[in-house]
Design an enzyme around this catalytic site. Structure first.
Site, PDB file in Angstrom:
ATOM      1  N   GLU A 293      54.432  43.614  33.954  1.00 37.02           N
ATOM      2  CA  GLU A 293      53.283  43.696  34.927  1.00 37.02           C
ATOM      3  C   GLU A 293      52.715  42.200  34.751  1.00 37.02           C
ATOM      4  O   GLU A 293      52.176  41.938  33.475  1.00 37.02           O
ATOM      5  CB  GLU A 293      52.281  44.813  34.576  1.00 37.02           C
ATOM      6  N   CYS A 327      43.941  42.192  35.757  1.00 34.77           N
ATOM      7  CA  CYS A 327      44.795  41.784  36.820  1.00 34.77           C
ATOM      8  C   CYS A 327      44.438  42.551  37.848  1.00 34.77           C
ATOM      9  O   CYS A 327      44.913  41.937  38.941  1.00 34.77           O
ATOM     10  CB  CYS A 327      46.463  42.010  36.172  1.00 34.77           C
TER      11      CYS A 327
HETATM   12  N1  NAI Z   1      48.503  41.186  33.893  1.00 39.72           N
HETATM   13  C1  NAI Z   1      47.664  40.890  33.107  1.00 39.72           C
HETATM   14  O1  NAI Z   1      47.172  42.230  32.907  1.00 39.72           O
HETATM   15  C2  NAI Z   1      47.381  39.870  32.495  1.00 39.72           C
HETATM   16  C3  NAI Z   1      47.720  38.681  32.841  1.00 39.72           C
HETATM   17  N2  NAI Z   1      47.417  37.561  32.141  1.00 39.72           N
HETATM   18  C4  NAI Z   1      47.385  36.228  32.457  1.00 39.72           C
HETATM   19  O2  NAI Z   1      48.176  35.504  31.586  1.00 39.72           O
HETATM   20  C5  NAI Z   1      47.418  34.366  31.387  1.00 39.72           C
HETATM   21  C6  NAI Z   1      47.396  33.727  29.979  1.00 39.72           C
HETATM   22  O3  NAI Z   1      47.049  34.819  29.058  1.00 39.72           O
HETATM   23  P1  NAI Z   1      47.848  35.037  27.610  1.00 39.72           P
HETATM   24  O4  NAI Z   1      47.533  36.077  27.026  1.00 39.72           O
HETATM   25  O5  NAI Z   1      48.210  33.647  27.038  1.00 39.72           O
HETATM   26  O6  NAI Z   1      49.374  35.426  28.323  1.00 39.72           O
HETATM   27  P2  NAI Z   1      50.604  34.885  28.461  1.00 39.72           P
HETATM   28  O7  NAI Z   1      51.591  35.250  29.549  1.00 39.72           O
HETATM   29  O8  NAI Z   1      50.554  33.222  28.741  1.00 39.72           O
HETATM   30  O9  NAI Z   1      51.406  35.034  26.850  1.00 39.72           O
HETATM   31  C7  NAI Z   1      51.641  36.483  26.863  1.00 39.72           C
HETATM   32  C8  NAI Z   1      52.498  36.727  25.543  1.00 39.72           C
HETATM   33  O10 NAI Z   1      53.799  36.120  25.636  1.00 39.72           O
HETATM   34  C9  NAI Z   1      53.854  35.240  24.492  1.00 39.72           C
HETATM   35  N3  NAI Z   1      54.945  34.263  24.853  1.00 39.72           N
HETATM   36  C10 NAI Z   1      54.854  32.967  25.569  1.00 39.72           C
HETATM   37  N4  NAI Z   1      56.037  32.644  25.724  1.00 39.72           N
HETATM   38  C11 NAI Z   1      57.046  33.320  25.174  1.00 39.72           C
HETATM   39  C12 NAI Z   1      58.519  33.360  25.070  1.00 39.72           C
HETATM   40  N5  NAI Z   1      59.039  32.134  25.531  1.00 39.72           N
HETATM   41  N6  NAI Z   1      59.041  34.425  24.400  1.00 39.72           N
HETATM   42  C13 NAI Z   1      58.315  35.343  24.022  1.00 39.72           C
HETATM   43  N7  NAI Z   1      57.188  35.506  23.909  1.00 39.72           N
HETATM   44  C14 NAI Z   1      56.345  34.589  24.590  1.00 39.72           C
HETATM   45  C15 NAI Z   1      52.563  34.817  24.098  1.00 39.72           C
HETATM   46  O11 NAI Z   1      52.431  34.412  22.799  1.00 39.72           O
HETATM   47  C16 NAI Z   1      51.879  36.052  24.379  1.00 39.72           C
HETATM   48  O12 NAI Z   1      51.560  36.916  23.310  1.00 39.72           O
HETATM   49  C17 NAI Z   1      45.994  34.693  31.784  1.00 39.72           C
HETATM   50  O13 NAI Z   1      45.103  33.527  32.439  1.00 39.72           O
HETATM   51  C18 NAI Z   1      46.254  35.628  32.920  1.00 39.72           C
HETATM   52  O14 NAI Z   1      46.557  34.752  34.222  1.00 39.72           O
HETATM   53  C19 NAI Z   1      46.689  37.694  30.701  1.00 39.72           C
HETATM   54  C20 NAI Z   1      46.492  39.072  30.190  1.00 39.72           C
HETATM   55  C21 NAI Z   1      46.827  40.214  30.944  1.00 39.72           C
HETATM   56  N1  GLU Z   2      44.688  49.512  35.207  1.00 33.70           N
HETATM   57  C1  GLU Z   2      43.526  48.243  35.008  1.00 33.70           C
HETATM   58  C2  GLU Z   2      44.068  46.898  35.138  1.00 33.70           C
HETATM   59  C3  GLU Z   2      45.156  46.786  34.329  1.00 33.70           C
HETATM   60  C4  GLU Z   2      45.242  45.178  33.913  1.00 33.70           C
HETATM   61  O1  GLU Z   2      44.551  44.496  33.968  1.00 33.70           O
HETATM   62  O2  GLU Z   2      46.367  44.890  33.440  1.00 33.70           O
HETATM   63  C5  GLU Z   2      42.581  48.660  36.374  1.00 33.70           C
HETATM   64  O3  GLU Z   2      43.185  49.328  37.300  1.00 33.70           O
HETATM   65  O4  GLU Z   2      41.776  48.195  36.377  1.00 33.70           O
END
Ligand code: NAI
Ligand code: GLU
Length: 543
Positions: A293, A327
């Site tokens: 996700e 997200c």
């Molecule tokens: N969909 C969601 O709920 C989320 C989206 N994000 C997005 O990600 C951006 C950056 O946040 P981060 O927490 O730094 O997420 P990220 O996607 O940059 O990193 C996620 C994880 O992947 C690891 N990682 C990076 N490259 C890797 C590789 N080649 N192999 C294995 N692991 C690897 C990182 O160490 C981290 O633990 C945010 O600004 C946002 O846009 C972040 C958190 C949640």
């Molecule tokens: N399940 C959460 C979002 C999850 C996420 O940020 O990854 C919501 O609907 O607010």
């Protein structure tokens, strides 16, 4: 051995506590916050059930209060990744063979520990470590995590109950085996529940896991691990590591026993990982499951039949709760010309009433963004919008002196394709495009084409024909679509969560579909009376 076709407790959503002044839950939470702040915690890895201390210590402080030290992460290296994989593989056989109800019991106990004795502890850890207010912590680290655990047990039994038809003389069976290898859970900072769900959902189905949380969630990850151990999770089933992402990936994605990844994070990291897996595809014993996700550029579309106050509440809660770091958070809104003056005035008035500050002051709706990198990224966009002459109608100020504080910021953009309408910022910034009431079709096509994502979206309207039309026309723009509500706050068992396009594989967290990704089916056909002749009736000879 299980002598009985066992049922499981029927899952119900964990009730959300209110934390009113004078309530027992508020007192317990305040005490847990005090206790957590009274000492610095060591945050080691947990490999084969043992605390493992890496060579490097990383200080952890609340995003809203740099001066305070919560504890220290003990970071490891590639050797720890290998240790974690070995521990997982050693635990695999007995874990996969354990009767399912014994596995289920561990996770049901974890849910009850979180609902009771650990509720204040995990909420306090989430508040301090991830800068969530009491309510945001309660709906995440308590309720959503508990719901994931209880509902997943229920979905597991639904999956196991799906059995094929058996005609007379044959008994057909389906066995939902664990994957042959280990699963890598890579979890984000923004939801303690997701950090808990990604490793436990795979483990519940009999898999062994290497779990690497975001460092910015390490403080509450420690509580998750403690709860799982207290619940009786055998050593080696879930191994928690703190290792630099690419370094960990360098070991994991080259390992022949790598069987799947359960990911939540950025689109770019997910795509890199997928490419890495593709490159190494000949290495693996089994084709890995890739479940992720990722990002979103979630929208709110207000129609001119919508209620002004309802629209404003959806915009503020949808865009700014947890500082827009969901997200699912709304980050672009489309508002009709006719309603904009009223909506704008009410947005400004409501936002002016709300305060931002420490999570320990329960009157604050808004707290800090997660870290320096995020603060820099979001404030750079705000500065650019100011320099580009876009209209900031609320917020726009920030300071990282005490913590990473950014005011909830509303930008009225002149161009519907302005940068902040397109890029994922993951912070408290809502861009609004005011459209001509007569050009609804143009707005629908803008929503569909402005971003590569399709995670969440919300429409506000009273006219049923309009609702019908928008629901149909926006069909591919969101995996979670809301009518007359904000686009955040999906509840397990009610609104399975996930998006398509660049937002992920849409394997809906907290659903049977997700759990199906963590099993490999074996079909067993047993013939009750086996044939004893090679010839078939059609071969009968006529004499
Ligand atoms: N969909 C969601 O709920 C989320 C989206 N994000 C997005 O990600 C951006 C950056 O946040 P981060 O927490 O730094 O997420 P990220 O996607 O940059 O990193 C996620 C994880 O992947 C690891 N990682 C990076 N490259 C890797 C590789 N080649 N192999 C294995 N692991 C690897 C990182 O160490 C981290 O633990 C945010 O600004 C946002 O846009 C972040 C958190 C949640
Ligand atoms: N399940 C959460 C979002 C999850 C996420 O940020 O990854 C919501 O609907 O607010």
């Amino acid at each position: 051995m299980t002598n009985g076709i066992i049922g499981v407790p029927h899952p119900m959503n964990e009730p959300v506590k209110e934390y009113r002044i004078g309530s027992t839950e508020r007192t317990a939470l305040q005490e847990a916050l005090k206790l957590a702040k009274a000492s610095e915690k060591e945050l080691p890895m947990c490999i084969n059930g043992k605390a493992v201390f890496g060579s490097k210590k990383i200080r952890v402080s609340p995003p809203h209060e740099h001066a305070h030290t919560l504890g220290y992460i003990h970071e490891g290296d590639a050797s720890h990744v290998n240790q974690a994989i070995e521990a997982a593989l050693a635990a695999r056989e007995s874990w996969a063979a354990m009767p399912w109800e014994q596995r289920a019991s561990i996770f049901l106990k974890a849910a009850d520990l979180l609902a009771g004795p650990y509720r204040a502890t995990i909420n306090a850890a989430t508040m301090l470590g991830q800068s969530k207010n009491a309510y945001q912590a309660e709906i995440d680290s308590a309720c959503e995590f508990i719901d994931f655990l209880r509902f997943n047990v229920h979905y597991m039994t639904e999956i196991y109950a799906q059995q094929p038809y058996s005609p007379p003389g044959v008994w057909n069976r389906l066995e939902y085996r664990a994957l042959e290898g280990f699963v890598f859970a890579l979890t984000p900072f923004n939801f303690t529940a997701i950090a808990g769900n990604l490793p436990t959902s795979a483990a519940l189905m009999g898999n062994v896991v290497v779990w690497k949380p975001a460092y910015t969630q390490a403080y509450s990850a420690q509580v998750i691990m403690e709860v799982l151990q207290k619940s009786g999770l055998p050593d080696g089933v879930i191994n928690l590591i703190y290792v630099d992402g690419p370094e960990a990936g360098g070991v994991i994605f080259k390992h022949p026993d790598f069987a799947g990844i359960h990911f939540t994070g950025s689109t770019s990291v997910f795509q890199t990982i997928w490419q890495e897996i593709g490159k190494n595809i000949g290495t693996y014993k089994t084709y890995p499951r890739v479940v992720g996700e990722t990002g979103g550029k979630d929208y709110i579309l207000v129609h001119n039949t919508a209620d002004v106050t309802e629209s404003v509440v959806a915009m503020i809660r949808g865009a700014f709760e947890y500082q827009g770091q969901k997200c699912s958070a709304a980050s672009r809104a489309y508002v009709p010309n006719s309603l904009w003056p009223a909506i704008k005035a009410q947005l400004q008035e409501e936002l002016a009433k709300q305060t931002m500050g420490s999570v320990e002051d329960f009157s604050n709706l808004f707290n800090a963004v997660i870290d320096a990198k995020s603060f820099k990224k979001i404030t750079t966009y705000i500065d650019k919008a100011k320099a580009d002459g876009e209209t900031i109608i609320a917020g726009g100020n920030y300071s990282d002196e005490i913590g990473y504080y950014i005011e909830p910021t509303v930008i009225e953009v002149s161009d519907p394709k302005y940068q902040t309408m397109c890029d994922e910022l993951f912070g408290p910034v809502l861009s609004v495009y005011v459209y001509d009431d007569t050009k609804l079709d143009d707005v629908v096509s803008l929503i569909d084409t402005t971003s590569p994502y399709a995670l969440t979206g919300a429409i506000l309207a009273k006219d049923r024909h309009v609702i019908t039309e928008l629901t149909a026309k926006l069909v591919n723009t969101a995996g979670n679509f809301y009518i007359n509500d904000k686009p955040t706050g999906a509840v397990v068992g009610q609104q399975p969560f996930g998006g398509a396009r660049a937002s992920g594989t849409n394997d809906k967290a907290g659903s049977a579909v997700n759990l199906m990704r963590w099993v490999s089916m074996r079909t067993i056909k047993e013939t009750l009376v086996s044939p004893r002749s090679v010839s078939y009736p059609f071969m009968e000879k006529v004499f």
